[in-house]
Design a protein around this motif. Structure first.
Motif, PDB file in Angstrom:
ATOM      1  N   THR A 169      -7.128  29.514 -38.443  1.00  0.00           N
ATOM      2  CA  THR A 169      -5.613  29.646 -38.389  1.00  0.00           C
ATOM      3  C   THR A 169      -4.972  29.260 -36.786  1.00  0.00           C
ATOM      4  OG1 THR A 169      -5.925  31.851 -37.822  1.00  0.00           O
ATOM      5  CG2 THR A 169      -5.742  31.696 -40.132  1.00  0.00           C
ATOM      6  N   ARG A 170      -3.667  29.048 -36.970  1.00  0.00           N
ATOM      7  CA  ARG A 170      -3.080  28.871 -35.721  1.00  0.00           C
ATOM      8  C   ARG A 170      -3.222  30.073 -34.883  1.00  0.00           C
ATOM      9  NH1 ARG A 170       3.004  27.579 -36.031  1.00  0.00           N
ATOM     10  NH2 ARG A 170       2.212  25.704 -37.017  1.00  0.00           N
ATOM     11  N   GLU A 171      -3.246  31.180 -35.239  1.00  0.00           N
ATOM     12  CA  GLU A 171      -3.716  32.471 -34.619  1.00  0.00           C
ATOM     13  C   GLU A 171      -5.071  32.345 -33.900  1.00  0.00           C
ATOM     14  OE1 GLU A 171      -3.579  37.280 -35.360  1.00  0.00           O
ATOM     15  OE2 GLU A 171      -3.193  35.797 -37.128  1.00  0.00           O
ATOM     16  N   LYS A 172      -6.055  31.981 -34.575  1.00  0.00           N
ATOM     17  CA  LYS A 172      -7.507  31.880 -33.945  1.00  0.00           C
ATOM     18  C   LYS A 172      -7.370  30.656 -33.155  1.00  0.00           C
ATOM     19  CE  LYS A 172      -9.983  33.738 -37.829  1.00  0.00           C
ATOM     20  NZ  LYS A 172     -10.709  33.376 -39.181  1.00  0.00           N
TER      21      LYS A 172
ATOM     22  N   LEU B  71      -5.072  29.660 -31.130  1.00  0.00           N
ATOM     23  CA  LEU B  71      -4.313  30.200 -29.863  1.00  0.00           C
ATOM     24  C   LEU B  71      -5.349  31.299 -29.047  1.00  0.00           C
ATOM     25  CD1 LEU B  71      -0.597  30.471 -31.055  1.00  0.00           C
ATOM     26  CD2 LEU B  71      -1.720  28.929 -29.064  1.00  0.00           C
ATOM     27  N   LYS B  72      -5.826  32.094 -29.912  1.00  0.00           N
ATOM     28  CA  LYS B  72      -6.899  32.967 -29.413  1.00  0.00           C
ATOM     29  C   LYS B  72      -7.981  32.321 -28.444  1.00  0.00           C
ATOM     30  CE  LYS B  72      -9.386  37.202 -29.509  1.00  0.00           C
ATOM     31  NZ  LYS B  72     -10.354  37.898 -30.299  1.00  0.00           N
TER      32      LYS B  72
ATOM     33  N   ASP C  46       2.669  27.227 -27.781  1.00  0.00           N
ATOM     34  CA  ASP C  46       2.080  28.262 -28.726  1.00  0.00           C
ATOM     35  C   ASP C  46       2.166  27.701 -30.187  1.00  0.00           C
ATOM     36  OD1 ASP C  46       2.441  30.039 -26.499  1.00  0.00           O
ATOM     37  OD2 ASP C  46       4.728  30.367 -26.879  1.00  0.00           O
ATOM     38  N   ASN C  47       2.206  26.628 -30.268  1.00  0.00           N
ATOM     39  CA  ASN C  47       1.796  25.977 -31.491  1.00  0.00           C
ATOM     40  C   ASN C  47       0.838  24.731 -31.666  1.00  0.00           C
ATOM     41  OD1 ASN C  47       1.967  24.547 -33.913  1.00  0.00           O
ATOM     42  ND2 ASN C  47       4.442  24.613 -33.871  1.00  0.00           N
TER      43      ASN C  47
ATOM     44  N   GLU D 177      -2.512  22.849 -33.635  1.00  0.00           N
ATOM     45  CA  GLU D 177      -3.140  22.737 -34.840  1.00  0.00           C
ATOM     46  C   GLU D 177      -4.225  21.586 -34.843  1.00  0.00           C
ATOM     47  OE1 GLU D 177      -0.726  20.859 -38.180  1.00  0.00           O
ATOM     48  OE2 GLU D 177       0.710  21.096 -36.533  1.00  0.00           O
TER      49      GLU D 177
END
Length: 309
Positions: free
Chosen positions: A121-124, A126-127, A163-164, A166
């Motif tokens: 996911t985008r969250e992962k 970014l992490k 912050d985006n 993919e």
């Protein structure tokens, strides 16, 4: 002991721009790779790598545990037993030598690591980028974390903004295609940190900031779109503009012996050059609609084709 291979990368578009939220596109480059190895009799080069790993282990032991936690004891034990990073990735060439090392260390020693097999996911993403940024800062002073991310996942990464990001697919290579992306060896090693501080210094000038926003980022974003959509005509047009903008505004980042060559490409339309990474040496990235013409025009240089379209 021999760890898995981690590959070099090429940032096709977005150098410097991604610091200021332009789009970017980074692809793995499997020609070079590196792996963690252990040996009791270290060669001179392996010894150098081992020494550097000792300092790196010391550094990551102090990274905020809320960001990432490592098995530092195991890492230090392995380093003390002769672990080194065996790599064919040239250093200071803008193809991610420190990124591959960071990815290898994270892969082997991080607790609760995010794996490539998960749903990214985008969250992962970014992490991971945050973790890699804090790790790679050891080498560059300030790192976006993108090189290790690319090396770790070994898939193309599309940067929409800070912050985006993919994972993305790129058009399949055309083995018969005359168009190509290629690398030229400048024969000089580049250093990232001084180039980035030079850029930050330039950012204090209003004219430079304005040029970055209205010209550099505009054409960088267009190049990314064109490349992903397979629109070769528009890609070549925008790359030419980008090449001009870099020659006019980023001259200190271009090795002096390439200024004329850069200009010649723009004037003849036979090829267009751009920075590969932070510049200052290492590789120079080239785009052409006709690789045979470009090879003839650049016959004094060794060209490495990285992608055909």
């Amino acid at each position: 002991m021999k760890g898995p291979l981690f590959y070099s990368k090429i940032l096709l578009f977005g150098e410097y721009g991604i610091i200021k939220d332009s789009k970017g596109l980074s692809i793995p480059y499997n020609f070079y790779n590196g792996a963690l190895k252990k040996s009791e009799n270290l060669s001179e080069q392996a010894l150098k790598s081992n020494e550097s790993l000792k300092r790196f282990a010391e550094y990551i032991a102090h990274i905020d545990e809320d960001i990432v936690q490592f098995d530092i004891e195991r890492l230090q034990h392995d380093v003390n037993s002769g672990m080194y990073f065996d790599s064919s990735i040239p250093q200071g060439y803008g193809v991610g030598s420190s990124g591959a090392l960071v990815a290898a260390i994270y892969d082997k020693y991080a607790f609760n690591k995010i794996t490539v097999l998960e749903n990214l996911t985008r969250e992962k993403l970014l992490k991971l980028k945050t973790i890699f940024s804090s790790m790679e800062s050891f080498f560059h002073g300030k790192s976006s974390g993108l090189d290790p991310l690319n090396s770790y996942l070994s898939i193309p990464i599309l940067i929409n903004s800070k912050d985006n990001i993919e994972a993305t697919g790129i058009p399949a290579q055309q083995s018969e295609g005359k168009g190509a992306v290629f690398l030229i060896d400048s024969g000089v090693v580049g250093e990232t940190a001084p180039m980035v501080s030079l850029f930050m210094e330039k950012m204090k000038q209003e004219g430079f900031r304005n040029m970055l926003k209205t010209q550099f980022i505009k054409h960088t974003d267009a190049c990314v779109e064109d490349f992903l959509n397979g629109d070769v005509k528009s890609l070549i047009k925008n790359t030419k503009q980008l090449s001009k903008i870099v020659l006019n505004n980023f001259k200190p980042m271009i090795p002096i012996q390439f200024h004329e060559l850069w200009k010649k490409g723009i004037e003849t339309n036979e090829y267009f050059l751009k920075l590969c990474g932070s510049g200052g040496g290492g590789y120079i990235l080239g785009f052409t609609e006709d690789i045979d013409k470009a090879k003839k025009s650049l016959s004094d240089y060794k060209l490495e084709v990285v992608y055909n379209f």
